[in-house]
Design a protein around this motif. Structure first.
Motif, PDB file in Angstrom:
ATOM      1  N   GLY A 149       0.806  -1.221   0.000  1.00 18.33           N
ATOM      2  CA  GLY A 149       0.000   0.000   0.000  1.00 18.33           C
ATOM      3  C   GLY A 149       0.832   1.261   0.000  1.00 18.33           C
ATOM      4  O   GLY A 149       0.497   2.241   0.657  1.00 18.33           O
ATOM      5  N   ASN A 150       1.892   1.259  -0.763  1.00 20.99           N
ATOM      6  CA  ASN A 150       2.786   2.420  -0.823  1.00 20.99           C
ATOM      7  C   ASN A 150       2.247   3.466  -1.796  1.00 20.99           C
ATOM      8  O   ASN A 150       1.885   3.167  -2.923  1.00 20.99           O
ATOM      9  CB  ASN A 150       4.184   1.969  -1.256  1.00 20.99           C
ATOM     10  N   SER A 151       2.176   4.683  -1.321  1.00 14.56           N
ATOM     11  CA  SER A 151       1.969   5.855  -2.181  1.00 14.56           C
ATOM     12  C   SER A 151       2.760   6.965  -1.515  1.00 14.56           C
ATOM     13  O   SER A 151       3.718   6.675  -0.777  1.00 14.56           O
ATOM     14  CB  SER A 151       0.485   6.190  -2.325  1.00 14.56           C
ATOM     15  N   GLY A 152       2.414   8.191  -1.769  1.00 12.48           N
ATOM     16  CA  GLY A 152       3.146   9.269  -1.124  1.00 12.48           C
ATOM     17  C   GLY A 152       2.517  10.602  -1.446  1.00 12.48           C
ATOM     18  O   GLY A 152       1.917  10.783  -2.509  1.00 12.48           O
ATOM     19  N   LEU A 153       2.640  11.494  -0.474  1.00 13.15           N
ATOM     20  CA  LEU A 153       2.191  12.872  -0.644  1.00 13.15           C
ATOM     21  C   LEU A 153       3.445  13.726  -0.721  1.00 13.15           C
ATOM     22  O   LEU A 153       4.162  13.861   0.281  1.00 13.15           O
ATOM     23  CB  LEU A 153       1.329  13.273   0.558  1.00 13.15           C
ATOM     24  N   TYR A 201       9.571  16.567  -1.587  1.00 11.06           N
ATOM     25  CA  TYR A 201       9.575  16.274  -0.153  1.00 11.06           C
ATOM     26  C   TYR A 201       8.401  15.344   0.125  1.00 11.06           C
ATOM     27  O   TYR A 201       7.249  15.775   0.054  1.00 11.06           O
ATOM     28  CB  TYR A 201       9.425  17.562   0.650  1.00 11.06           C
ATOM     29  N   GLU A 202       8.701  14.084   0.428  1.00  9.14           N
ATOM     30  CA  GLU A 202       7.622  13.088   0.540  1.00  9.14           C
ATOM     31  C   GLU A 202       7.203  12.813   1.969  1.00  9.14           C
ATOM     32  O   GLU A 202       8.020  12.448   2.816  1.00  9.14           O
ATOM     33  CB  GLU A 202       8.038  11.762  -0.111  1.00  9.14           C
ATOM     34  N   MET A 203       5.909  12.945   2.198  1.00  6.41           N
ATOM     35  CA  MET A 203       5.307  12.402   3.408  1.00  6.41           C
ATOM     36  C   MET A 203       4.743  11.042   3.011  1.00  6.41           C
ATOM     37  O   MET A 203       3.922  10.955   2.092  1.00  6.41           O
ATOM     38  CB  MET A 203       4.204  13.328   3.917  1.00  6.41           C
ATOM     39  N   GLN A 204       5.197  10.006   3.693  1.00  5.62           N
ATOM     40  CA  GLN A 204       4.887   8.649   3.259  1.00  5.62           C
ATOM     41  C   GLN A 204       3.420   8.290   3.473  1.00  5.62           C
ATOM     42  O   GLN A 204       2.820   8.624   4.501  1.00  5.62           O
ATOM     43  CB  GLN A 204       5.780   7.650   4.009  1.00  5.62           C
ATOM     44  N   ILE A 205       2.881   7.601   2.489  1.00  6.61           N
ATOM     45  CA  ILE A 205       1.572   6.966   2.600  1.00  6.61           C
ATOM     46  C   ILE A 205       1.831   5.476   2.421  1.00  6.61           C
ATOM     47  O   ILE A 205       2.469   5.068   1.440  1.00  6.61           O
ATOM     48  CB  ILE A 205       0.594   7.503   1.531  1.00  6.61           C
ATOM     49  N   LEU A 206       1.374   4.678   3.386  1.00  4.12           N
ATOM     50  CA  LEU A 206       1.687   3.247   3.401  1.00  4.12           C
ATOM     51  C   LEU A 206       0.711   2.566   4.349  1.00  4.12           C
ATOM     52  O   LEU A 206       0.186   3.205   5.259  1.00  4.12           O
ATOM     53  CB  LEU A 206       3.121   3.068   3.926  1.00  4.12           C
ATOM     54  N   LEU A 260       1.107  13.353  -6.004  1.00  2.00           N
ATOM     55  CA  LEU A 260       0.737  12.062  -5.408  1.00  2.00           C
ATOM     56  C   LEU A 260       1.468  10.955  -6.153  1.00  2.00           C
ATOM     57  O   LEU A 260       1.619  11.001  -7.373  1.00  2.00           O
ATOM     58  CB  LEU A 260      -0.779  11.852  -5.494  1.00  2.00           C
ATOM     59  N   GLN A 261       1.891   9.959  -5.391  1.00  2.00           N
ATOM     60  CA  GLN A 261       2.790   8.936  -5.934  1.00  2.00           C
ATOM     61  C   GLN A 261       2.052   7.682  -6.405  1.00  2.00           C
ATOM     62  O   GLN A 261       1.230   7.134  -5.676  1.00  2.00           O
ATOM     63  CB  GLN A 261       3.793   8.542  -4.849  1.00  2.00           C
ATOM     64  N   ALA A 262       2.403   7.258  -7.622  1.00  2.37           N
ATOM     65  CA  ALA A 262       2.013   5.940  -8.123  1.00  2.37           C
ATOM     66  C   ALA A 262       3.217   5.042  -7.891  1.00  2.37           C
ATOM     67  O   ALA A 262       4.123   4.977  -8.717  1.00  2.37           O
ATOM     68  CB  ALA A 262       1.678   6.013  -9.611  1.00  2.37           C
ATOM     69  N   HIS A 263       3.254   4.411  -6.736  1.00  2.51           N
ATOM     70  CA  HIS A 263       4.430   3.602  -6.384  1.00  2.51           C
ATOM     71  C   HIS A 263       4.406   2.294  -7.170  1.00  2.51           C
ATOM     72  O   HIS A 263       3.354   1.745  -7.456  1.00  2.51           O
ATOM     73  CB  HIS A 263       4.424   3.320  -4.881  1.00  2.51           C
ATOM     74  N   GLY A 264       5.597   1.818  -7.474  1.00  3.45           N
ATOM     75  CA  GLY A 264       5.713   0.627  -8.328  1.00  3.45           C
ATOM     76  C   GLY A 264       5.544  -0.707  -7.616  1.00  3.45           C
ATOM     77  O   GLY A 264       5.831  -1.744  -8.202  1.00  3.45           O
TER      78      GLY A 264
END
Ligand code: MG
Length: 257
Positions: free
Chosen positions: A122-126, A138-143, A237-241
């Protein structure tokens, strides 16, 4: 002579002390401030945008967003039933508008059927400020950090690889979670050197997780963070791989400060 000077000095101190006392003995009205009057803002219920916010996602469309891979292209994540869901094949998305200091509200949900472990769950990021393509900024983690161990400065609500959250306020996969973030952008001198560091205060599901931390620079996956001069930036917003099911977002708004 010394005695006289002492007398004068003492007399001066007495007169300073008594004038200070006079100020404190003033009327209560003396310390009331009546203007400028703060602007009236109408708050909203259920975490919805207050009246002076810019709504970045209201559940209908991605008009405020573009693709990070090609900022001339619309953001191509899925919008359905008021919810935005990451499309990992389309890469990161970012706001059209640029921001400096702000208050941001964003809600996100890890799917109930999430699989994987650690950073691959469930990795993404703000990205509080996107300074370039890919994951620059500058990433605040979303996980999913509900009973999912990883390095603590990479868990949900961390400032990635810089600051672990003060506590883990994560909800279970399948439940909506909230970040409320106050971002103070870094300032730079003419020559590119840092004038003042970026600062973050953040709440995760209403719980304080970052208390006015001073960032060491932009997020770096490998190595020590450092600053590079920039101005106002988009939010990304991150589309993590990772291979896990994609996250969803809703109710995103911002107040410029
Ligand atoms: Mg991430």
């Amino acid at each position: 002579m010394i005695a006289k000077n002492l007398f004068i000095t003492t007399g001066l101190l007495v007169s300073i002390a008594s004038s200070a006392q006079n100020v404190t003995a003033d009327t209560p009205e003396k310390t009331e401030v009546w203007s400028p009057v703060p602007k009236v803002v109408t708050p909203a219920n259920n975490n919805n945008a207050p009246s002076d916010a810019i709504v970045l996602f209201d559940g209908k469309n991605l008009d405020e967003w573009v693709s990070t891979n090609n900022i001339k292209m619309p953001a191509a994540w899925k919008v359905d039933d008021g919810i935005l869901t990451v499309d990992k094949t389309k890469g990161n998305i970012q706001t059209k508008k640029l921001f400096s200091d702000y208050q941001l509200h964003i809600e996100w949900r890890v799917p109930a059927n999430i699989a994987g472990t650690g950073q691959a769950r469930g990795n993404s990021g703000l990205f509080l400020a996107s300074t370039g393509g890919g994951d620059a900024g500058y990433e605040m983690q979303i996980l999913d950090s509900y009973q999912n161990a990883t390095y603590v400065n990479g868990q949900a609500a961390s400032i990635y690889k810089q600051f672990a959250p003060l506590v883990n306020a994560s909800r279970k996969p399948g439940e909506w979670q909230v970040y409320d973030v106050i971002w103070t952008a870094p300032r730079f001198n003419e020559d590119g050197s840092l004038k003042s560091a970026a600062r973050v205060t953040a709440f995760h599901n209403g719980v304080l997780v970052q208390n006015n931390v001073e960032l060491k620079g932009e997020t770096r996956y490998i190595g020590t963070p450092y600053y590079k001069k920039h101005g106002a930036c988009p939010i990304k917003l991150q589309a993590h791989g990772d291979k896990s099911e994609p996250l969803s977002f809703r109710n995103i708004w911002i107040r410029e400060l």
